[in-house]
Design a protein around this motif. Structure first.
Motif, mmCIF file in Angstrom:
data_model
loop_
_atom_site.group_PDB
_atom_site.id
_atom_site.type_symbol
_atom_site.label_atom_id
_atom_site.label_comp_id
_atom_site.label_asym_id
_atom_site.label_seq_id
_atom_site.Cartn_x
_atom_site.Cartn_y
_atom_site.Cartn_z
ATOM 1 N N GLY A 78 22.398 -3.290 8.967
ATOM 2 C CA GLY A 78 22.267 -4.926 8.536
ATOM 3 C C GLY A 78 22.581 -5.362 9.695
ATOM 4 N N PRO A 79 23.155 -6.871 9.903
ATOM 5 C CA PRO A 79 23.383 -7.178 10.954
ATOM 6 C C PRO A 79 24.828 -7.145 11.202
ATOM 7 C CG PRO A 79 22.106 -8.679 9.826
ATOM 8 C CD PRO A 79 23.158 -7.766 8.597
ATOM 9 N N VAL A 80 25.539 -6.978 12.897
ATOM 10 C CA VAL A 80 26.171 -6.487 13.226
ATOM 11 C C VAL A 80 26.712 -7.494 14.077
ATOM 12 C CG1 VAL A 80 27.372 -4.690 14.760
ATOM 13 C CG2 VAL A 80 25.613 -4.562 12.759
ATOM 14 N N LEU A 81 28.038 -8.047 13.775
ATOM 15 C CA LEU A 81 28.717 -8.967 15.228
ATOM 16 C C LEU A 81 29.241 -7.976 16.251
ATOM 17 C CD1 LEU A 81 29.898 -11.461 16.370
ATOM 18 C CD2 LEU A 81 32.300 -11.040 14.962
ATOM 19 N N ARG A 82 29.077 -7.744 17.354
ATOM 20 C CA ARG A 82 29.845 -7.997 18.442
ATOM 21 C C ARG A 82 30.638 -8.277 19.307
ATOM 22 N NH1 ARG A 82 27.989 -2.238 18.308
ATOM 23 N NH2 ARG A 82 25.802 -2.089 16.976
ATOM 24 N N TYR A 83 31.902 -8.616 20.441
ATOM 25 C CA TYR A 83 32.168 -9.006 21.149
ATOM 26 C C TYR A 83 32.674 -7.819 22.168
ATOM 27 C CZ TYR A 83 35.471 -7.215 17.809
ATOM 28 O OH TYR A 83 37.279 -6.535 17.296
ATOM 29 N N THR A 84 32.663 -9.108 23.290
ATOM 30 C CA THR A 84 33.762 -7.888 23.739
ATOM 31 C C THR A 84 34.935 -9.528 24.242
ATOM 32 O OG1 THR A 84 31.763 -6.813 24.854
ATOM 33 C CG2 THR A 84 33.587 -7.443 26.113
ATOM 34 N N LEU A 85 36.283 -9.488 24.751
ATOM 35 C CA LEU A 85 36.872 -10.300 25.272
ATOM 36 C C LEU A 85 37.872 -9.991 26.702
ATOM 37 C CD1 LEU A 85 38.284 -10.793 21.538
ATOM 38 C CD2 LEU A 85 36.158 -11.704 22.760
#
Length: 200
Positions: A78-85
């Motif tokens: 399913g949909p996956v939230l990815r992030y780079t901070l």
């Protein structure tokens, strides 16, 4: 050199699965309040959200991060939230120990150039160790006899202490601990913060 191999020092990356049936727009609607703090500007473009922070307040739960991007991709489950901070605070805590270690090495180098104390010649009494006899008038008036000067008394206000790198090493150790704790803690805190917002 590819910065990807070293940018983990000041970058925090992660991913979260979206709740079943949750659309991309719904996910960003729930995350958007996190970027409504003072000093934070953000923009949504399609399936991505970018933000920048300037003079962020201490009560901001993401104040340690200066900018970043969050986006949603389609995964196998399913949909996956990815992030780079990105965090300048983490970078500073990583570089600070190197700076203090350099100061420590500088102290050691300066100590080598210091002039060693002149040793007293064998068989000759040190002038500072000799006791001046009491004046007959003072003796008659009952003045106490002068005491032999102690070694510690020789180090007067003009005495220069030997350079020591101890303080620099202590500060370096403090910043190493701050970086290690902050790197692990902030990674977990921001992941939990995003999870709570998505599942509120």
């Amino acid at each position: 050199m590819n910065l990807r191999y070293i940018d983990w020092i000041w970058h925090v990356r992660g991913q979260l699965m979206l709740a079943p049936g949750q659309s991309n727009a719904q996910a960003f609607d729930r995350l958007e309040p996190l970027f409504g703090q003072a000093g934070t500007s953000h923009a949504r473009t399609g399936d991505a959200l970018t933000f920048t922070k300037t003079a962020q307040a201490a009560q901001d739960r993401m104040s340690v991060f200066d900018r970043g991007v969050l986006w949603i991709e389609s995964g196998m489950a399913g949909p996956v939230l990815r992030y780079t901070l990105v965090s300048r605070a983490l970078l500073f805590c990583f570089l600070a120990p190197l700076l203090f270690l350099a100061f420590g090495q500088l102290e050691i180098g300066l100590a080598k150039f210091e002039k060693p104390p002149v040793e007293a010649a064998k068989g000759k009494p040190d002038k500072d160790d000799t006791v001046v006899p009491l004046n007959p008038v003072d003796k008659f008036l009952g003045a106490p006899a002068p005491e032999k000067p102690k070694k510690d008394d020789k180090d007067g206000p003009g005495h220069k202490k030997k350079a020591s790198p101890t303080a620099a090493y202590v500060f370096a150790g403090i910043f190493v601990a701050l970086y290690l704790i902050g790197r692990v803690l902030e990674d977990r805190l921001v992941k939990r913060l995003f999870w709570q917002s998505l599942n509120a």
